[in-house]
Write a protein that holds these residues in place. Structure first.
Motif, PDB file in Angstrom:
ATOM      1  N   VAL A 163      18.325  37.870  40.254  1.00  0.00           N
ATOM      2  CA  VAL A 163      19.170  39.034  40.003  1.00  0.00           C
ATOM      3  C   VAL A 163      19.075  39.386  38.517  1.00  0.00           C
ATOM      4  O   VAL A 163      19.315  38.540  37.653  1.00  0.00           O
ATOM      5  N   LEU A 164      18.677  40.638  38.225  1.00  0.00           N
ATOM      6  CA  LEU A 164      18.625  41.163  36.856  1.00  0.00           C
ATOM      7  C   LEU A 164      19.740  42.187  36.695  1.00  0.00           C
ATOM      8  O   LEU A 164      19.954  43.022  37.580  1.00  0.00           O
ATOM      9  N   SER A 165      20.425  42.148  35.590  1.00  0.00           N
ATOM     10  CA  SER A 165      21.467  43.144  35.314  1.00  0.00           C
ATOM     11  C   SER A 165      21.429  43.488  33.825  1.00  0.00           C
ATOM     12  O   SER A 165      21.252  42.606  32.974  1.00  0.00           O
ATOM     13  N   PHE A 166      21.548  44.767  33.519  1.00  0.00           N
ATOM     14  CA  PHE A 166      21.569  45.236  32.127  1.00  0.00           C
ATOM     15  C   PHE A 166      22.168  46.635  32.083  1.00  0.00           C
ATOM     16  O   PHE A 166      22.231  47.326  33.110  1.00  0.00           O
ATOM     17  N   SER A 167      22.604  47.035  30.901  1.00  0.00           N
ATOM     18  CA  SER A 167      23.161  48.363  30.680  1.00  0.00           C
ATOM     19  C   SER A 167      22.230  49.174  29.790  1.00  0.00           C
ATOM     20  O   SER A 167      21.518  48.612  28.939  1.00  0.00           O
ATOM     21  N   CYS A 168      22.225  50.486  29.992  1.00  0.00           N
ATOM     22  CA  CYS A 168      21.367  51.386  29.220  1.00  0.00           C
ATOM     23  C   CYS A 168      22.229  52.399  28.463  1.00  0.00           C
ATOM     24  O   CYS A 168      23.379  52.671  28.842  1.00  0.00           O
ATOM     25  N   LYS A 206      24.911  50.942  34.135  1.00  0.00           N
ATOM     26  CA  LYS A 206      24.463  49.576  34.402  1.00  0.00           C
ATOM     27  C   LYS A 206      23.630  49.529  35.676  1.00  0.00           C
ATOM     28  O   LYS A 206      23.924  50.226  36.649  1.00  0.00           O
ATOM     29  N   LEU A 207      22.580  48.702  35.647  1.00  0.00           N
ATOM     30  CA  LEU A 207      21.726  48.483  36.812  1.00  0.00           C
ATOM     31  C   LEU A 207      21.765  47.017  37.203  1.00  0.00           C
ATOM     32  O   LEU A 207      21.738  46.131  36.342  1.00  0.00           O
ATOM     33  N   ILE A 208      21.837  46.788  38.532  1.00  0.00           N
ATOM     34  CA  ILE A 208      21.758  45.423  39.072  1.00  0.00           C
ATOM     35  C   ILE A 208      20.553  45.395  40.008  1.00  0.00           C
ATOM     36  O   ILE A 208      20.513  46.125  40.995  1.00  0.00           O
ATOM     37  N   ILE A 209      19.575  44.568  39.661  1.00  0.00           N
ATOM     38  CA  ILE A 209      18.307  44.519  40.404  1.00  0.00           C
ATOM     39  C   ILE A 209      18.203  43.166  41.090  1.00  0.00           C
ATOM     40  O   ILE A 209      18.325  42.116  40.446  1.00  0.00           O
ATOM     41  N   ARG A 210      17.971  43.197  42.413  1.00  0.00           N
ATOM     42  CA  ARG A 210      17.816  41.975  43.194  1.00  0.00           C
ATOM     43  C   ARG A 210      16.373  41.873  43.679  1.00  0.00           C
ATOM     44  O   ARG A 210      15.865  42.797  44.321  1.00  0.00           O
ATOM     45  N   LEU A 211      15.754  40.741  43.382  1.00  0.00           N
ATOM     46  CA  LEU A 211      14.371  40.496  43.785  1.00  0.00           C
ATOM     47  C   LEU A 211      14.333  39.290  44.715  1.00  0.00           C
ATOM     48  O   LEU A 211      15.084  38.320  44.520  1.00  0.00           O
ATOM     49  N   SER A 212      13.464  39.343  45.727  1.00  0.00           N
ATOM     50  CA  SER A 212      13.371  38.240  46.684  1.00  0.00           C
ATOM     51  C   SER A 212      12.677  37.022  46.095  1.00  0.00           C
ATOM     52  O   SER A 212      12.781  35.919  46.645  1.00  0.00           O
ATOM     53  N   ALA A 213      11.959  37.168  44.991  1.00  0.00           N
ATOM     54  CA  ALA A 213      11.278  36.037  44.353  1.00  0.00           C
ATOM     55  C   ALA A 213      12.309  35.101  43.746  1.00  0.00           C
ATOM     56  O   ALA A 213      13.227  35.532  43.035  1.00  0.00           O
ATOM     57  N   SER A 214      12.166  33.802  44.047  1.00  0.00           N
ATOM     58  CA  SER A 214      13.129  32.827  43.532  1.00  0.00           C
ATOM     59  C   SER A 214      13.021  32.649  42.024  1.00  0.00           C
ATOM     60  O   SER A 214      13.999  32.319  41.359  1.00  0.00           O
ATOM     61  N   MET A 215      11.853  32.852  41.486  1.00  0.00           N
ATOM     62  CA  MET A 215      11.629  32.763  40.033  1.00  0.00           C
ATOM     63  C   MET A 215      10.818  33.964  39.597  1.00  0.00           C
ATOM     64  O   MET A 215       9.882  34.373  40.279  1.00  0.00           O
ATOM     65  N   LYS A 229      11.896  51.703  26.940  1.00  0.00           N
ATOM     66  CA  LYS A 229      11.249  52.924  26.446  1.00  0.00           C
ATOM     67  C   LYS A 229      11.912  54.171  27.014  1.00  0.00           C
ATOM     68  O   LYS A 229      12.031  55.192  26.336  1.00  0.00           O
ATOM     69  N   LEU A 230      12.329  54.081  28.255  1.00  0.00           N
ATOM     70  CA  LEU A 230      12.877  55.256  28.932  1.00  0.00           C
ATOM     71  C   LEU A 230      14.374  55.446  28.686  1.00  0.00           C
ATOM     72  O   LEU A 230      14.835  56.573  28.488  1.00  0.00           O
ATOM     73  N   TYR A 231      15.139  54.326  28.702  1.00  0.00           N
ATOM     74  CA  TYR A 231      16.598  54.473  28.720  1.00  0.00           C
ATOM     75  C   TYR A 231      17.328  53.649  27.659  1.00  0.00           C
ATOM     76  O   TYR A 231      18.557  53.669  27.635  1.00  0.00           O
ATOM     77  N   LYS A 232      16.608  52.946  26.794  1.00  0.00           N
ATOM     78  CA  LYS A 232      17.220  52.172  25.716  1.00  0.00           C
ATOM     79  C   LYS A 232      18.196  51.116  26.235  1.00  0.00           C
ATOM     80  O   LYS A 232      19.404  51.352  26.383  1.00  0.00           O
ATOM     81  N   ILE A 233      17.676  49.933  26.560  1.00  0.00           N
ATOM     82  CA  ILE A 233      18.497  48.848  27.100  1.00  0.00           C
ATOM     83  C   ILE A 233      19.362  48.234  26.005  1.00  0.00           C
ATOM     84  O   ILE A 233      18.896  47.994  24.877  1.00  0.00           O
ATOM     85  N   ASN A 234      20.615  47.963  26.361  1.00  0.00           N
ATOM     86  CA  ASN A 234      21.498  47.190  25.488  1.00  0.00           C
ATOM     87  C   ASN A 234      21.172  45.713  25.732  1.00  0.00           C
ATOM     88  O   ASN A 234      21.557  45.140  26.749  1.00  0.00           O
ATOM     89  N   LYS A 235      20.450  45.115  24.807  1.00  0.00           N
ATOM     90  CA  LYS A 235      19.918  43.760  25.020  1.00  0.00           C
ATOM     91  C   LYS A 235      21.003  42.707  25.163  1.00  0.00           C
ATOM     92  O   LYS A 235      20.784  41.636  25.737  1.00  0.00           O
ATOM     93  N   ASP A 236      22.177  42.980  24.648  1.00  0.00           N
ATOM     94  CA  ASP A 236      23.268  42.008  24.773  1.00  0.00           C
ATOM     95  C   ASP A 236      23.778  41.896  26.215  1.00  0.00           C
ATOM     96  O   ASP A 236      24.444  40.919  26.569  1.00  0.00           O
TER      97      ASP A 236
END
Length: 360
Positions: free
Chosen positions: A56-61, A91-100, A115-122
């Protein structure tokens, strides 16, 4: 005649075979669907990353991200069917089936989206769920479901009687099989909220069934000579409107969750929808007829027939039986009083004596 009066004339118990047949067909369709899915994918249901493991990836732009473009970036790296959910605050929450997920792939995703949306790295978070943890979730969910059924059987046996508890639990198994079959048929992805939805529909179905059984118990106190199947049918028709009103209200709430809550709890809302429909159906059309069968009574109304004594022989003839003729006073010959010959002769002699006296 009002709608409630029409409902009171329904013979729900007498048509139980039709309702049983509908349930059997729906359950068979679900079991066939689970068998086909197992042959194709190795799993009867479409389990998500909470059960199979994943990332699961999550970040804000800083700007509003496009789900379609982010999905293209991820699929170009070889990760199929990413599940992307939008949340408040860009905010985006991305779920991938890959365990790693590979570190270089994570860097690429982060760079391309930045590049497209400027991620808030924190706000960047990466969570990995191993298949072992997913297996533990499935195991604990099955244990919770089994314990719930046992406690329901135990409580209703004490509160009512064992036959009522058995009919209630069998109706719950009906709801479980129907719901799982429909989830398999529509390939709904199942994650951790699915367990909560399952426990919810069990609670709802039991509550609806207990209302019907409580009405049956109340009417048993004033039963009299009424057959048990008629008493059960009358109890079911009494609570039919109440059950439907409650179910329709809850159905629209679950439908709103499905349409407007997003894909994150889609498995929860879909499970709730199928369970509500099945639970309402089983509490009225499955549990009550099962109770009649467990009491050893027939589902069809017994039609009283005239009993012919064993020592009386009925003549078999093809000729029509003539209707009894009417005598002068309007009664039939069978109903007219029978006068013996001796009484007739005595009446004639009395008349002769009276006439001779008058002449004298």
């Amino acid at each position: 005649m009002s709608f409630r009066d029409r409902i009171s004339q329904w013979d729900i118990i007498g048509n139980a075979k039709i309702f049983f047949s509908i349930s059997i067909i729906v359950i068979l369709v679900g079991l066939i669907s689970m068998g086909v899915n197992f042959a194709k994918t190795g799993s009867p249901l479409n389990f998500g990353i909470d059960f199979k493991g994943g990332t699961v990836l999550s970040f804000s732009c800083e700007t509003t991200p496009s789900v379609a473009k982010v999905s293209e970036i991820i699929t170009s790296l070889g990760y199929k069917d990413p599940m992307i959910q939008e949340a408040q605050g860009n905010k985006l929450i991305i779920r991938l089936s890959a365990s790693m997920i590979k570190s270089e792939d994570l860097t690429t995703i982060q760079a391309e989206v930045d590049k497209l949306y400027k991620i808030n790295k924190d706000t960047l978070q990466v969570t990995s769920i191993s298949p072992v943890i997913g297996g533990e979730v499935a195991k604990n969910g099955a244990i919770a479901l089994g314990l719930a059924l046992l406690f329901i059987l135990f409580y209703i046996s004490i509160r009512f009687e064992f036959k009522i508890a058995l009919a209630t639990v069998l109706a719950l198994f009906h709801d479980i099989l129907v719901t799982l079959g429909m989830l398999s048929l529509f390939r709904v992805e199942l994650n951790a909220p699915f367990i909560g939805a399952f426990l919810t529909i069990i609670t709802y179905s039991v509550e609806d069934t207990v209302v019907v059984m409580d009405r049956i118990r109340e009417k048993l106190k004033f039963r009299g000579k009424e057959p048990f199947r008629d008493l059960v049918n009358r109890s079911v028709t009494d609570v039919w409107v109440r059950s439907m009103n409650t179910s329709i209200t809850t159905f629209f709430s679950a439908l709103a969750l499905l349409l407007f809550a997003g894909p994150t709890i889609r498995d929860f809302s879909m499970t709730l929808l199928f369970g509500l429909i099945s639970g309402t159906y089983s509490s009225i059309y499955i549990a009550s007829p099962l109770l009649v069968l467990f009491r050893g009574e027939t589902l069809v109304t017994n039609v009283p027939q005239k009993v012919v004594p064993a020592n009386v022989k009925v003549a078999e003839t093809d000729e029509p039986i003539a209707a009894p003729e009417l005598v002068a006073d309007g009664t039939t010959e069978e109903e007219a009083p029978v006068v013996s010959p001796t009484k007739k002769s005595s009446k004639k002699t009395n008349k002769k004596k009276k006439s001779s006296k008058k002449k004298k």
